[in-house]
Design a protein around this motif. Structure first.
Motif, PDB file in Angstrom:
ATOM      1  N   ALA A   1      20.351 -32.713  42.275  1.00 52.27           N
ATOM      2  CA  ALA A   1      20.138 -33.789  43.254  1.00 52.27           C
ATOM      3  C   ALA A   1      21.461 -34.299  43.796  1.00 52.27           C
ATOM      4  N   GLY A   2      22.463 -34.422  42.934  1.00 48.91           N
ATOM      5  CA  GLY A   2      23.771 -34.873  43.389  1.00 48.91           C
ATOM      6  C   GLY A   2      24.400 -33.914  44.379  1.00 48.91           C
ATOM      7  N   LEU A   3      24.274 -32.621  44.109  1.00 48.80           N
ATOM      8  CA  LEU A   3      24.825 -31.627  45.029  1.00 48.80           C
ATOM      9  C   LEU A   3      24.105 -31.670  46.370  1.00 48.80           C
ATOM     10  N   PHE A   4      22.784 -31.692  46.346  1.00 47.72           N
ATOM     11  CA  PHE A   4      22.020 -31.641  47.591  1.00 47.72           C
ATOM     12  C   PHE A   4      22.262 -32.890  48.440  1.00 47.72           C
ATOM     13  N   LEU A   5      22.162 -34.061  47.843  1.00 50.10           N
ATOM     14  CA  LEU A   5      22.355 -35.290  48.614  1.00 50.10           C
ATOM     15  C   LEU A   5      23.807 -35.457  49.041  1.00 50.10           C
ATOM     16  N   GLY A   6      24.737 -35.119  48.159  1.00 48.55           N
ATOM     17  CA  GLY A   6      26.146 -35.217  48.512  1.00 48.55           C
ATOM     18  C   GLY A   6      26.521 -34.292  49.651  1.00 48.55           C
TER      19      GLY A   6
ATOM     20  N   LEU B   1      28.495 -23.912  50.478  1.00 49.06           N
ATOM     21  CA  LEU B   1      27.438 -24.711  49.857  1.00 49.06           C
ATOM     22  C   LEU B   1      26.356 -23.827  49.255  1.00 49.06           C
ATOM     23  N   LEU B   2      26.079 -22.689  49.891  1.00 51.38           N
ATOM     24  CA  LEU B   2      25.102 -21.748  49.351  1.00 51.38           C
ATOM     25  C   LEU B   2      25.572 -21.210  48.002  1.00 51.38           C
ATOM     26  N   VAL B   3      26.836 -20.830  47.926  1.00 49.81           N
ATOM     27  CA  VAL B   3      27.390 -20.324  46.662  1.00 49.81           C
ATOM     28  C   VAL B   3      27.428 -21.435  45.613  1.00 49.81           C
ATOM     29  N   LEU B   4      27.793 -22.646  46.009  1.00 53.62           N
ATOM     30  CA  LEU B   4      27.818 -23.768  45.073  1.00 53.62           C
ATOM     31  C   LEU B   4      26.417 -24.077  44.549  1.00 53.62           C
TER      32      LEU B   4
ATOM     33  N   ALA C   1      21.237 -25.619  52.603  1.00 52.16           N
ATOM     34  CA  ALA C   1      22.067 -24.481  52.199  1.00 52.16           C
ATOM     35  C   ALA C   1      22.227 -24.379  50.679  1.00 52.16           C
ATOM     36  N   PRO C   2      22.599 -25.449  49.960  1.00 56.42           N
ATOM     37  CA  PRO C   2      22.664 -25.307  48.508  1.00 56.42           C
ATOM     38  C   PRO C   2      21.286 -25.143  47.862  1.00 56.42           C
TER      39      PRO C   2
ATOM     40  N   GLY D   1      19.397 -31.863  28.585  1.00 56.45           N
ATOM     41  CA  GLY D   1      19.909 -30.796  29.437  1.00 56.45           C
ATOM     42  C   GLY D   1      19.085 -30.634  30.700  1.00 56.45           C
ATOM     43  N   LEU D   2      17.781 -30.801  30.571  1.00 58.55           N
ATOM     44  CA  LEU D   2      16.906 -30.722  31.740  1.00 58.55           C
ATOM     45  C   LEU D   2      17.226 -31.838  32.726  1.00 58.55           C
ATOM     46  N   LEU D   3      17.375 -33.048  32.222  1.00 56.58           N
ATOM     47  CA  LEU D   3      17.701 -34.182  33.100  1.00 56.58           C
ATOM     48  C   LEU D   3      19.088 -34.021  33.711  1.00 56.58           C
ATOM     49  N   LEU D   4      20.034 -33.489  32.936  1.00 55.95           N
ATOM     50  CA  LEU D   4      21.378 -33.261  33.455  1.00 55.95           C
ATOM     51  C   LEU D   4      21.367 -32.207  34.563  1.00 55.95           C
ATOM     52  N   ALA D   5      20.599 -31.128  34.369  1.00 54.46           N
ATOM     53  CA  ALA D   5      20.521 -30.067  35.376  1.00 54.46           C
ATOM     54  C   ALA D   5      19.879 -30.576  36.665  1.00 54.46           C
TER      55      ALA D   5
END
Length: 140
Positions: free
Chosen positions: A61-66, A30-33, A79-80, A52-56
């Motif tokens: 947010a999707g990575l952290f919450l997921g 998760l840290l690497v991701l 970790a991410p 692009g800002l909103l997409l980033a």
């Protein structure tokens, strides 16, 4: 004997145990991701401003919450977030040749500050481990 059972000890009173190797590997992944998402966001956000800002920020947010929901602990969001912060901070430095990735503009500052805010919000909203049993609940 009055028939009462002794309350179980709190999870906070238990001795700390080392995490399993699988959990350590999961957190390192998760840290690497998080670092990959941070680098990708740093490249996408200036290219398609403001989309692009909103997409980033949405990807972050999707990575952290997921990750937090998948792991079931706050460490899944932290970790991410650490990987994202390390990658973004390393990308903010300029090179001796004068090359830089983040320009001094509003989009870059919104990405940096918005990313930090998203990381804090997601780590706060992440599920926390709760002790089991009725004896640990108030009013029972």
């Amino acid at each position: 004997m009055s028939g009462r059972t002794e309350p179980t000890t709190s999870a906070l009173a238990q001795p700390l145990r080392a995490p399993s190797p699988g959990l350590v590997a999961l957190y390192l992944g998760l840290l690497v991701l998080g670092a990959v998402v941070g680098a990708a966001g740093a490249l996408v956000q200036p290219g398609w401003f403001p989309g692009g800002l909103l997409l980033a920020l949405a990807a972050e947010a999707g990575l952290f919450l997921g990750a937090a929901r998948a792991v079931g602990r706050r460490g899944g969001a932290v970790a991410p977030a650490v990987g994202w912060a390390v990658a973004v901070l390393l990308l903010t430095t300029s090179r001796p040749e004068g090359d830089f990735l983040f320009a001094a503009g509003s989009g870059s500052y919104l990405f940096l500050l918005g990313g930090i805010a998203v990381a804090v919000i997601c780590a706060t909203l992440a599920p926390v481990r709760q002790p089991d049993g009725d004896a640990v609940r108030l009013g029972k």
